[in-house]
Design a protein around this motif. Structure first.
Motif, PDB file in Angstrom:
ATOM      1  N   ILE A   1      43.349  -1.092  74.137  1.00 39.98           N
ATOM      2  CA  ILE A   1      41.958  -1.232  73.699  1.00 39.98           C
ATOM      3  C   ILE A   1      41.853  -2.383  72.691  1.00 39.98           C
ATOM      4  N   GLY A   2      40.856  -3.196  72.885  1.00 43.33           N
ATOM      5  CA  GLY A   2      40.706  -4.426  72.101  1.00 43.33           C
ATOM      6  C   GLY A   2      40.768  -5.642  72.991  1.00 43.33           C
ATOM      7  N   MET A   3      41.422  -5.510  74.140  1.00 45.85           N
ATOM      8  CA  MET A   3      41.362  -6.545  75.168  1.00 45.85           C
ATOM      9  C   MET A   3      40.057  -6.400  75.939  1.00 45.85           C
ATOM     10  N   GLY A   4      39.633  -7.474  76.605  1.00 45.57           N
ATOM     11  CA  GLY A   4      38.553  -7.351  77.557  1.00 45.57           C
ATOM     12  C   GLY A   4      39.031  -6.613  78.788  1.00 45.57           C
ATOM     13  N   SER A   5      38.097  -6.161  79.625  1.00 47.93           N
ATOM     14  CA  SER A   5      38.469  -5.321  80.759  1.00 47.93           C
ATOM     15  C   SER A   5      39.397  -6.040  81.736  1.00 47.93           C
ATOM     16  N   ASP A   6      39.240  -7.371  81.883  1.00 44.54           N
ATOM     17  CA  ASP A   6      40.099  -8.096  82.808  1.00 44.54           C
ATOM     18  C   ASP A   6      41.561  -8.024  82.369  1.00 44.54           C
TER      19      ASP A   6
ATOM     20  N   LEU B   1      25.735  -0.500  69.452  1.00 45.99           N
ATOM     21  CA  LEU B   1      26.593  -0.670  68.286  1.00 45.99           C
ATOM     22  C   LEU B   1      25.777  -1.087  67.061  1.00 45.99           C
ATOM     23  N   ARG B   2      24.823  -1.974  67.273  1.00 45.54           N
ATOM     24  CA  ARG B   2      23.987  -2.422  66.149  1.00 45.54           C
ATOM     25  C   ARG B   2      23.106  -1.298  65.627  1.00 45.54           C
ATOM     26  N   ARG B   3      22.606  -0.468  66.522  1.00 47.27           N
ATOM     27  CA  ARG B   3      21.818   0.687  66.062  1.00 47.27           C
ATOM     28  C   ARG B   3      22.675   1.610  65.217  1.00 47.27           C
ATOM     29  N   ALA B   4      23.911   1.827  65.638  1.00 45.46           N
ATOM     30  CA  ALA B   4      24.801   2.705  64.879  1.00 45.46           C
ATOM     31  C   ALA B   4      25.096   2.130  63.498  1.00 45.46           C
ATOM     32  N   LEU B   5      25.278   0.824  63.416  1.00 40.95           N
ATOM     33  CA  LEU B   5      25.585   0.184  62.137  1.00 40.95           C
ATOM     34  C   LEU B   5      24.386   0.150  61.199  1.00 40.95           C
ATOM     35  N   ASP B   6      23.210  -0.155  61.743  1.00 43.42           N
ATOM     36  CA  ASP B   6      21.977  -0.217  60.959  1.00 43.42           C
ATOM     37  C   ASP B   6      22.127  -1.178  59.778  1.00 43.42           C
ATOM     38  N   ALA B   7      22.575  -2.404  60.086  1.00 40.59           N
ATOM     39  CA  ALA B   7      22.761  -3.402  59.028  1.00 40.59           C
ATOM     40  C   ALA B   7      22.280  -4.772  59.475  1.00 40.59           C
ATOM     41  N   ASP B   8      21.306  -4.797  60.389  1.00 42.33           N
ATOM     42  CA  ASP B   8      20.840  -6.077  60.921  1.00 42.33           C
ATOM     43  C   ASP B   8      20.287  -7.004  59.841  1.00 42.33           C
ATOM     44  N   ASP B   9      19.866  -6.440  58.720  1.00 43.90           N
ATOM     45  CA  ASP B   9      19.265  -7.259  57.667  1.00 43.90           C
ATOM     46  C   ASP B   9      20.243  -8.232  57.032  1.00 43.90           C
ATOM     47  N   VAL B  10      21.541  -8.011  57.193  1.00 47.16           N
ATOM     48  CA  VAL B  10      22.518  -8.916  56.586  1.00 47.16           C
ATOM     49  C   VAL B  10      23.407  -9.605  57.614  1.00 47.16           C
ATOM     50  N   ILE B  11      23.128  -9.414  58.891  1.00 48.11           N
ATOM     51  CA  ILE B  11      23.966  -9.995  59.942  1.00 48.11           C
ATOM     52  C   ILE B  11      23.374 -11.333  60.370  1.00 48.11           C
ATOM     53  N   ALA B  12      24.183 -12.387  60.260  1.00 49.01           N
ATOM     54  CA  ALA B  12      23.701 -13.736  60.558  1.00 49.01           C
ATOM     55  C   ALA B  12      23.794 -14.087  62.032  1.00 49.01           C
ATOM     56  N   ALA B  13      24.785 -13.549  62.728  1.00 45.92           N
ATOM     57  CA  ALA B  13      24.969 -13.869  64.142  1.00 45.92           C
ATOM     58  C   ALA B  13      25.766 -12.752  64.797  1.00 45.92           C
ATOM     59  N   VAL B  14      25.577 -12.602  66.108  1.00 49.34           N
ATOM     60  CA  VAL B  14      26.276 -11.568  66.881  1.00 49.34           C
ATOM     61  C   VAL B  14      26.652 -12.158  68.232  1.00 49.34           C
ATOM     62  N   THR B  15      27.895 -11.990  68.625  1.00 51.33           N
ATOM     63  CA  THR B  15      28.344 -12.444  69.937  1.00 51.33           C
ATOM     64  C   THR B  15      28.377 -11.264  70.907  1.00 51.33           C
ATOM     65  N   SER B  16      28.694 -11.568  72.157  1.00 48.16           N
ATOM     66  CA  SER B  16      28.947 -10.535  73.163  1.00 48.16           C
ATOM     67  C   SER B  16      29.921 -11.108  74.180  1.00 48.16           C
ATOM     68  N   SER B  17      30.322 -10.301  75.136  1.00 46.56           N
ATOM     69  CA  SER B  17      31.279 -10.760  76.144  1.00 46.56           C
ATOM     70  C   SER B  17      30.753 -11.961  76.927  1.00 46.56           C
ATOM     71  N   ALA B  18      29.435 -12.101  77.018  1.00 51.50           N
ATOM     72  CA  ALA B  18      28.850 -13.233  77.748  1.00 51.50           C
ATOM     73  C   ALA B  18      29.165 -14.573  77.084  1.00 51.50           C
ATOM     74  N   ASP B  19      29.598 -14.539  75.824  1.00 56.64           N
ATOM     75  CA  ASP B  19      29.863 -15.778  75.093  1.00 56.64           C
ATOM     76  C   ASP B  19      31.300 -16.261  75.233  1.00 56.64           C
ATOM     77  N   ALA B  20      32.135 -15.517  75.938  1.00 60.58           N
ATOM     78  CA  ALA B  20      33.552 -15.860  76.015  1.00 60.58           C
ATOM     79  C   ALA B  20      34.010 -15.946  77.470  1.00 60.58           C
ATOM     80  N   GLU B  21      34.677 -17.037  77.797  1.00 64.63           N
ATOM     81  CA  GLU B  21      35.240 -17.158  79.143  1.00 64.63           C
ATOM     82  C   GLU B  21      36.436 -16.234  79.302  1.00 64.63           C
ATOM     83  N   GLN B  22      37.260 -16.167  78.252  1.00 59.77           N
ATOM     84  CA  GLN B  22      38.417 -15.271  78.266  1.00 59.77           C
ATOM     85  C   GLN B  22      38.306 -14.293  77.104  1.00 59.77           C
ATOM     86  N   SER B  23      38.790 -13.074  77.309  1.00 63.24           N
ATOM     87  CA  SER B  23      38.732 -12.047  76.272  1.00 63.24           C
ATOM     88  C   SER B  23      39.992 -12.096  75.405  1.00 63.24           C
ATOM     89  N   LYS B  24      39.946 -11.361  74.306  1.00 61.39           N
ATOM     90  CA  LYS B  24      41.110 -11.277  73.424  1.00 61.39           C
ATOM     91  C   LYS B  24      42.315 -10.738  74.198  1.00 61.39           C
TER      92      LYS B  24
END
Length: 225
Positions: free
Chosen positions: A48-53, A121-144
């Motif tokens: 866990i921590g890798m992308g699904s591929d 995940l963002r709803r669970a955190l409830d801290a959008d007021d201090v978050i400057a940017a958020v990525t997702s899997s769509a932003d990465a060609e390869q996963s960790k």
């Protein structure tokens, strides 16, 4: 802080800020079991921590028949979605993000979660007021452990690699950060031990966000300022 030389804190989310590592573990375990490819749960957890591929390569081997991969991913996503309304932040998670922001750090969620999971995940955190940017899997060609998601986080936030610290909970987080020479602070709340994180190269290790918050002013995050 001078605006032309910002410093920031990049955060993994799953297992680092929100208590999801074992939810992903059991969801992948069940998806694999349903498809007659059982893998011990402890082995799944370590991936866990890798992308699904890369996770499926790691668990089933790169030479496997990939015809079932999309079915496995869909099964995992369906099983994991059952938990979305019950996702829980780890102790001190939102307070840690706010404390970083108060100290002038640009707060970035460098997550490789799928876009449809990021909102939960963002709803669970409830801290959008201090978050400057958020990525997702769509932003990465390869996963960790590839560093693509961190590159995307830097690009989206306008932060230079030499002015950030990454906080994660897996050896894959540490490996990804290391490829960009970004210091990685490890948290054991995702189920990876202090020794494993330190052995992978984490510059400091804490139990959870609350423990990092309690030592924030002596931590690598504020030293990076």
């Amino acid at each position: 802080m001078p605006t032309d030389n910002p410093a920031g804190a990049l955060f993994d989310v799953d297992g680092t800020l929100v208590d999801t590592t074992y939810l992903h573990t059991v969801s992948w375990w069940e998806a694999l079991r349903q498809n007659d490819q059982p893998v011990p749960m402890a082995t799944v957890h370590r991936a866990i921590g890798m992308g699904s591929d890369k996770l499926l390569d790691h668990l089933l081997g790169p030479e496997r028949d990939r015809a079932a991969d999309s079915r496995l991913r869909d099964a995992h996503d369906t099983l994991y979605a059952e938990y979305w309304e019950r996702l829980t932040p780890l102790p001190g998670a939102a307070d840690l993000l706010r404390a970083c922001a108060e100290r002038g750090l640009r707060v970035v969620l460098a997550t490789s979660a799928a876009e449809h999971e990021v909102a939960a995940l963002r709803r669970a955190l409830d801290a959008d007021d201090v978050i400057a940017a958020v990525t997702s899997s769509a932003d990465a060609e390869q996963s960790k452990p590839a560093p693509d998601i961190l590159v995307a986080a830097l690009d989206q936030s306008g932060l230079p690699a030499e002015r950030v610290v990454f906080v994660g909970d897996s050896v894959w987080d540490v490996a990804a950060a290391g490829k960009l020479d970004i210091p990685c602070v490890g948290l054991t709340c995702g189920g990876t031990s202090r020794g494993e994180l330190a052995g992978a190269g984490a510059v400091a290790v804490y139990d959870d966000p609350a423990a990092l918050l309690a030592s924030l002013d002596e931590s690598p995050l504020t030293r990076r300022r």
